[in-house]
Write a protein that holds these residues in place. Structure first.
Motif, short mmCIF file in Angstrom:
data_model
loop_
_atom_site.label_atom_id
_atom_site.label_comp_id
_atom_site.label_asym_id
_atom_site.label_seq_id
_atom_site.Cartn_x
_atom_site.Cartn_y
_atom_site.Cartn_z
N ARG A 69 -8.94 -5.68 16.32
CA ARG A 69 -7.54 -5.33 16.61
C ARG A 69 -6.63 -5.76 15.48
N SER A 70 -7.07 -5.49 14.29
CA SER A 70 -6.26 -5.88 13.12
C SER A 70 -4.92 -5.17 13.16
N SER A 71 -3.87 -5.89 12.84
CA SER A 71 -2.51 -5.37 12.95
C SER A 71 -2.00 -4.77 11.66
N ILE A 72 -2.73 -5.01 10.59
CA ILE A 72 -2.33 -4.47 9.29
C ILE A 72 -3.58 -4.49 8.42
N ILE A 73 -3.64 -3.59 7.44
CA ILE A 73 -4.83 -3.51 6.57
C ILE A 73 -4.39 -3.59 5.12
N LEU A 74 -4.98 -4.53 4.41
CA LEU A 74 -4.81 -4.60 2.95
C LEU A 74 -6.06 -3.99 2.34
N VAL A 75 -5.91 -2.91 1.57
CA VAL A 75 -7.10 -2.22 1.09
C VAL A 75 -6.99 -1.93 -0.41
N ASP A 76 -8.10 -2.11 -1.09
CA ASP A 76 -8.16 -1.79 -2.51
C ASP A 76 -8.29 -0.27 -2.66
N HIS A 77 -7.65 0.29 -3.69
CA HIS A 77 -7.63 1.75 -3.89
C HIS A 77 -9.02 2.36 -3.90
N GLU A 78 -10.02 1.59 -4.33
CA GLU A 78 -11.38 2.12 -4.42
C GLU A 78 -12.01 2.32 -3.04
N PHE A 79 -11.44 1.71 -2.01
CA PHE A 79 -12.09 1.74 -0.70
C PHE A 79 -11.24 2.38 0.39
N VAL A 80 -10.22 3.10 -0.04
CA VAL A 80 -9.35 3.78 0.94
C VAL A 80 -10.17 4.79 1.76
N HIS A 81 -11.19 5.35 1.14
CA HIS A 81 -12.01 6.36 1.84
C HIS A 81 -12.78 5.77 3.02
N LEU A 82 -12.88 4.44 3.07
CA LEU A 82 -13.60 3.82 4.19
C LEU A 82 -12.75 3.80 5.46
N LEU A 83 -11.45 4.03 5.30
CA LEU A 83 -10.55 3.90 6.45
C LEU A 83 -10.62 5.12 7.36
N PRO A 111 -0.16 -0.35 9.86
CA PRO A 111 0.22 -0.16 8.46
C PRO A 111 -0.95 -0.45 7.52
N VAL A 112 -1.00 0.29 6.43
CA VAL A 112 -2.03 0.10 5.40
C VAL A 112 -1.31 -0.16 4.08
N ILE A 113 -1.68 -1.26 3.44
CA ILE A 113 -1.10 -1.58 2.14
C ILE A 113 -2.21 -1.42 1.10
N VAL A 114 -2.01 -0.47 0.19
CA VAL A 114 -3.03 -0.20 -0.83
C VAL A 114 -2.72 -1.03 -2.08
N SER A 115 -3.78 -1.60 -2.65
CA SER A 115 -3.63 -2.26 -3.94
C SER A 115 -4.32 -1.43 -5.00
N ASN A 116 -3.60 -1.15 -6.08
CA ASN A 116 -4.23 -0.46 -7.21
C ASN A 116 -4.79 -1.47 -8.21
N ASP A 117 -4.71 -2.74 -7.84
CA ASP A 117 -5.29 -3.82 -8.63
C ASP A 117 -4.71 -3.86 -10.04
N THR A 118 -3.42 -3.69 -10.14
CA THR A 118 -2.79 -3.71 -11.46
C THR A 118 -1.98 -5.00 -11.67
N GLY A 119 -1.46 -5.57 -10.59
CA GLY A 119 -0.58 -6.72 -10.74
C GLY A 119 0.78 -6.34 -11.33
N ARG A 120 1.00 -5.03 -11.52
CA ARG A 120 2.24 -4.56 -12.17
C ARG A 120 3.23 -4.02 -11.13
#
Lengths: 567, 567
Positions: B137-151, B158-167
């Motif tokens: 029952r996760s209330s939010i998802i932090l996901v790396d851009h490479e694994f968005v397809h797993l969702l 809510p889903v927060i995508v990281s493009n792993d840039t730090g920018r």
């Protein structure tokens, strides 16, 4: 040296001895009350045949492996129970500084009986010992033969004397043997693990310069966490050898009786702080760690046997800040100083954490920074510097991080004492504002490091300025001929107060200044003038052959103040 | 490499940032709930400018000091709170094995919001991920851009995508920035310290080969104690550099995300287990520590870049026992194996504690002893080997310490899981008898060391004898041409069951046996016959190009059994 020694039959554990206490009923599978007693059981399980304890510089040298020592601890627990000791009872211990194996035993064996060890300073006077025995309501006394004279007449509790032989016939050994017999080989499973991690672990009395000593109570939880922090911060491990120089009665040996066992280290005991023996062990016994106040360290580095060590040794220093000159001497010998700060609680609460950038500093600059008390220790929580609470409020307000504004150090967290024993008033006062009030005055540097300026009574109000006697001492100690120095306030008609310095000379400098103390005084004042503001320069300098000290090695400024009051 | 990188403005802490959370009301001065979140605050206080986290082998390399990282963690906590996350809520994280900085952030930042990180294995299939998201029952998802397809589609959280840039502009960075804005510079004091040390710390799902994965809940207290134990046992300190090879989603990275911070170590992140990159860091980045299962270690030591290291590296090994051949390869390269055993709980629970006497043993003998799981870890409590409980009773009876009698490993103490999430039935079953039932079959050696023989389903009943597939694998792995080996039971008309070995060859041996697999089979059988009783010798040997493995690198014997069932 100890190969001829055989432990008494009662010290030999049976084959396949179980090494777990009976669990209290109702504990969930994922909760175990924290308790430093666990460490010796684990050490005896994993390294049964490793030498745990060595006591070699005595008529009857002994050494015990973890398995044998663990059995002795078990015997002690049963002997205490047989003697009527109930959970929570106090067990007084009066034994050499530093150490008969008996004190070491007690830190574990008394806990195994769910009782509370109360180690008493052997340098106290009989009246003070009597006060502590009475106030602690100790139910039994373990005493070394050398200190039986400290005991009051007409004691109503049992006294077990140790002749420190480890041989059958020694009353202490007989006591352990009776414990083994009483156990009927029930082993560790016949003893119960304390269900409450907030139970009292130790009761240690302050050496309070004013008023009666207060009894500091620690908890099992705090002792467990503090001991692990000490092992971690000092890097005590299987290959470590710890030399007992610090009195174990001082804040329960800063939890090192447990920290060393947690790390599977070998501990070497010494009955007295004998610098010849210390250097013998440094050079021949593979010592890697020891603890001591600066005054003890000064004695060590200035001893004729001192020489560059083949392997580095870590010296954990507390009680006062090391001076630049001490740091230099230690480092030249291959001794790495670890400067920590604590109180009569669990030992270290903060540590001076080294920074890479310090490598570029001069020794003088570096040692000034190394003299700071630093940041909270591994399992400590908060060390703050706060203004005195305003009247009518208990709110603590932090001083700015400017390295200048003086406030009081207050601490909180798991390694803060539980209470002052049988003294709710003093406890409430100590915990005013929801933190432990240390009584130490300090500043907070911009990097978050705490630096003690003085205890409140050590500030010298000179011409309306606050001069820190500690800062003055640090500067005077940098003079190459100075061994130790203590500065106190002396009344001055013109300035209100003015610093008076008491100095001992290095052995190598005594001849140089013989009959010329006036010249030395001039030179030291000039040395001070280059380094200190005018109001902080000593107006008077006295060369003395030794400084008065408390039983724990702290300089007794109280006595020096009495001297200057008469001048 | 990362010098051109500047952290986003939201990552820069304000001058003199306070580093303490708001204390919950009513805590006594001498009690602080244990919480590994404390470590990052302390590191940022003591070593603000030390490099804490490096992520260099990516398009947008970054590195953060402890001060900057700590601010990012604070931002994450505020961003989660702004997103509606309440204490106890689960925050799912799907990020590379191993690591975007995001996963590292989450181990601290989610706790700072008093929520529970739920790191999900990136090698799972979408249906499995969907199950875990639903069950947790996760209330939010932090996901790396490479694994968005797993969702799954149609997510209601809510889903927060990281493009792993730090920018700036990266959605994850925007999320952190919004947290900083939302904080209104209240800083750490605007977040509350968890009052209950038994609150959930992490939720990690087992990769269960049978049935649905189960969600393992750990506590703050357990995580704090386990992390300190890992730092202590692995000797992680200020001068250490830890390389992330172990997936951080595997039992929350065995608590090393916190252990490294406790020790002020620098952590290097890798998005994938790339042996070229691993060796680059071994040789150029001052790596001192890493963790990994034997199968990962085999890949490392057999890589063409492998060479004798200039400085020793400690390899913490768990997941299976290292073979003699692996131990020899590691040691030859200057890698010191630390063999630990744990479960999907907190990582290490026991450790193979080295003994001085082993120095006199042959490598074969020594590695057999080193393959034992050993004794309880620093802050673990009991690891016992017990008979299966008799029907109708819950009493656990220890097997004798004979190194022969097989029982089940059961554990208890502070680093045993809190529960299986939303599964009281499985929790009760796991805790039957008042200990955690591991499901691992083992013997207890006379010295108290636990040694796994197999999981119950891995025992091969050959001619009425119990053959341990693990023991057979250990012996077959000692053949110089064998890279990895897995042994399963295959039905035999005559013997009931008989061992079938699946083997991969070392890269250097493949050519030698090309077209002569039959010869190799004969040679390996002869090798086995010299070392094993007849009933334990493999009846069949198959050379394969690779062994089937779970997402966490464990060999999937289930799949091998399916293969032999058809033969």
């Amino acid at each position: 040296m100890t190969s001829a020694f055989r432990p008494t039959p009662a010290s030999i554990p049976p084959p396949n001895a179980g090494l777990a206490l009976r669990q209290p009923k109702g504990l969930p599978p994922n909760f175990q009350p924290l308790n430093p007693l666990q460490f010796i059981l684990r050490a005896a399980d994993i390294y049964p045949n490793k030498v745990a304890l060595v006591h070699s510089d005595v008529k009857y040298p002994v050494s015990y492996t973890f398995a044998v020592w663990c059995q002795r601890i078990q015997n002690l627990a049963y002997a205490l129970i047989q003697a009527g000791i109930k959970p929570g009872d106090r067990v007084a211990i009066i034994a050499p500084n530093s150490y008969s194996c008996k004190v070491s035993d007690a830190h574990h064996g008394v806990l195994a009986a769910k009782a509370v060890p109360c180690p008493i300073n052997t340098r106290l006077k009989p009246a003070e010992v009597a006060y502590i025995l009475e106030h602690s309501r100790s139910s039994i006394i373990l005493v070394d033969h050398e200190f039986v004279h400290l005991l009051p007449q007409n004691l109503k509790v049992p006294v077990i004397v140790s002749n420190d032989t480890g041989r059958p016939g020694d009353p202490y050994e007989n006591f352990l043997s009776s414990g083994r017999a009483f156990s009927q080989e029930r082993g560790w499973a016949g003893l119960e693990y304390d269900a409450d991690e907030n139970s009292a672990a130790t009761l240690c009395y302050t050496s309070g310069t004013t008023g009666r000593p207060k009894g500091v109570v620690t908890t099992l939880r705090g002792s467990y966490l503090a001991a692990i922090a000490n092992a971690y911060e000092s890097r005590i491990h299987l290959e470590s050898t710890y030399l007992w120089i610090l009195p174990m009665f001082h804040a329960a040996g800063w939890t090192f009786p447990w920290a060393n066992v947690f790390g599977f280290a070998t501990q070497i005991c010494l009955r007295t702080v004998d610098n010849s023996l210390i250097w013998k062990h440094f050079l021949q016994s593979g010592v890697t760690h020891y603890c001591g106040a600066p005054t003890v360290q000064i004695g060590i580095v200035n001893h004729p046997s001192a020489k560059k060590l083949p392997r580095p040794i870590s010296a954990i220093i507390a009680g006062a800040a090391p001076t630049a000159s001490l740091i230099a001497s230690l480092e030249q010998l291959g001794i790495t100083p670890i400067h920590v700060y604590g109180l009569t609680l669990y030992g270290p609460f903060t540590r001076n954490f080294p920074q890479a950038a310090w490598a570029n500093l001069s020794l003088q600059e570096r040692s000034k920074i190394m003299a700071r008390q630093g940041h909270p220790f591994a399992t400590a929580q908060d060390a703050r510097v706060v203004y005195p609470p305003k009247d009518g409020t208990d709110t603590l307000v932090d001083v700015p991080r400017d390295g200048k504004t003086v406030g009081e150090i207050v601490t909180r967290g798991n390694i803060v004492m539980k209470e002052y024993f049988r003294d709710p008033e003093a406890t409430a006062k100590a915990f005013r504002g929801g933190s432990f009030n240390s009584g130490d005055l300090a500043v907070m540097h911009p990097d978050g490091a705490v630096a003690i300026v003085d205890r409140s009574k050590d500030i010298i109000i000179s011409g309306g300025e606050n001069a820190s006697s500690l800062a003055i001492e640090q500067e005077l100690a940098s003079h190459p001929c100075v061994l130790e120095v203590a500065v106190v306030a002396r009344n001055s008609f013109k300035w209100g107060e003015r610093p008076h310095a008491f100095v001992t000379l290095r052995p190598t400098s005594i001849a140089k200044w013989k009959g010329r103390h006036g010249d030395f005084e001039k030179e030291l004042k000039a040395h001070a003038k280059e380094r200190l503001p005018g109001f902080a320069c000593p107006e008077w300098v006295s060369i003395v052959s030794e400084l008065p000290k408390t039983s724990t090695g702290k300089i007794l400024k109280f006595d020096l103040r009495k001297i200057v009051a008469k001048l």
